[in-house]
Design a protein around this motif. Structure first.
Motif, mmCIF file in Angstrom:
data_model
loop_
_atom_site.group_PDB
_atom_site.id
_atom_site.type_symbol
_atom_site.label_atom_id
_atom_site.label_comp_id
_atom_site.label_asym_id
_atom_site.label_seq_id
_atom_site.Cartn_x
_atom_site.Cartn_y
_atom_site.Cartn_z
ATOM 1 N N CYS A 141 -13.595 -0.806 1.814
ATOM 2 C CA CYS A 141 -12.258 -0.297 2.180
ATOM 3 C C CYS A 141 -11.714 -1.106 3.349
ATOM 4 O O CYS A 141 -12.425 -1.886 3.959
ATOM 5 N N GLN A 173 -9.136 2.233 -6.725
ATOM 6 C CA GLN A 173 -9.029 0.966 -5.983
ATOM 7 C C GLN A 173 -9.566 1.151 -4.578
ATOM 8 O O GLN A 173 -9.332 2.201 -3.978
ATOM 9 N N PRO A 208 -9.490 1.636 -1.022
ATOM 10 C CA PRO A 208 -8.308 2.070 -0.261
ATOM 11 C C PRO A 208 -8.289 1.517 1.163
ATOM 12 O O PRO A 208 -9.251 0.888 1.618
ATOM 13 N N PRO A 254 -3.212 -0.136 -4.149
ATOM 14 C CA PRO A 254 -4.150 0.491 -3.218
ATOM 15 C C PRO A 254 -3.434 1.553 -2.372
ATOM 16 O O PRO A 254 -2.279 1.377 -1.985
ATOM 17 N N PHE A 295 0.874 -1.177 0.000
ATOM 18 C CA PHE A 295 0.000 0.000 0.000
ATOM 19 C C PHE A 295 0.915 1.232 0.000
ATOM 20 O O PHE A 295 2.028 1.170 0.516
ATOM 21 N N CYS A 334 -3.241 4.199 1.013
ATOM 22 C CA CYS A 334 -3.611 4.278 2.421
ATOM 23 C C CYS A 334 -3.800 5.763 2.709
ATOM 24 O O CYS A 334 -2.830 6.518 2.775
#
Ligand code: THG
Length: 266
Positions: free
Chosen positions: A118, A92, A94, A72, A42, A74
């Protein structure tokens, strides 16, 4: 396997702040690519350092990073309004960083999270401040897990951050977190444990060896994710080696791959 959240896109880092001020997209794109190549799972994006500019900085960073990666992200902010804006901007699903038990933040984030696709980082922080004992961390974590499950979140999408505190001011701050993490994982085997590590070494010299050693202890206790610099090859080597020693690396494949690619060296 352990999940790495790359911490570098953070305006508290001088070079990132300068790049954001100058709208230097190339610098940001290059940094994200390097983190991805180094093994990040991430990319953390934190635009909190320029006071009064967080919204525009987060928007610019997401518009810059979005088109060049399928990783993804963050989304890292204490402000629910920023997180809601950021959530709408990403393609995407997250990871949202973060929710806590602080009343205002909790009451705004909970309805937002309901039914969302998420992952969520949940900090063991409440209006009284940082946790003061293992039991305190465990109690806060359990409350967060119960509440998040009640709005439909799966344990596998919940990442508990127990909040690491400096060992220099209180020699029990290491075992306080380690004991809590063991208990939280015992009670909720599917939940993940994450967080930053560098607070443990605050106020001491040669911080990286402390952070790295603490990480291996935390992995034994059940930490399976952390917010770190993936370009720090020593910490990445420690993670891969520890994953192997704890039985998460069948036939030592990932370790051997790391050695062959020169990422792991003794
Ligand atoms: N838990 C959660 N989220 C977090 C943290 C946490 N997000 C922010 C932070 N902590 C983790 N991210 C970073 C990002 C960058 C740096 C440290 C933590 C960093 N620090 C350099 C240093 O300490 O030397 C700074 C200096 C610089 O480069 O200018 O790079 O705990 N959920």
């Amino acid at each position: 396997m352990f999940e790495v959240i790359g911490e570098r896109i953070n305006t508290s880092r001088k070079k990132v702040q300068a790049a954001v001020e100058e709208k230097n997209a190339e610098y940001i794109i290059d940094d994200v690519k390097k983190q991805q190549e180094a093994g990040a799972n991430f990319i953390d994006v934190n635009a909190g350092a320029r006071i009064g500019h967080e919204k525009e900085d987060m928007e610019w960073l997401l518009n810059t990073i979005g088109p060049i990666t399928s990783m993804p992200l963050c989304l890292d902010s204490p402000d629910p309004a920023i997180l809601e804006m950021a959530y709408e901007m990403v393609e995407q699903a997250p990871m949202i960083n973060s929710i806590s038990l602080e009343k205002d933040r909790f009451d705004t984030m909970m309805p937002f999270l309901k039914g969302k696709d998420c992952k969520i980082i949940a900090l063991c922080m409440d209006d009284k401040g940082m946790p003061v004992s293992s039991d305190d961390i465990i109690e806060r974590a359990q409350k967060l897990i119960n509440e998040l499950e009640a709005v439909g979140m799966k344990q596998d999408d919940i990442y508990i951050d127990p909040l690491v505190q400096p060992i220099s001011t209180d020699s029990t701050k290491g075992i306080m977190v380690l004991d809590a993490v063991r208990q939280i994982k015992k009670q909720n085997p599917q939940v993940h444990i994450t967080g930053g590590l560098s607070n443990i070494s605050y106020g001491l010299p040669e911080r990286k060896i402390i952070n790295r050693t603490f990480l291996t202890l935390m992995m034994d206790a059940g930490m399976d994710s952390a917010i770190i610099d993936p370009l720090d090859s020593k910490i990445m080597a420690a993670i891969k080696t520890t994953d192997m020693l704890l039985g998460s690396d069948n036939f030592c494949m990932e370790y051997l791959k790391g050695v062959r690619s020169n990422m792991i060296k003794s």
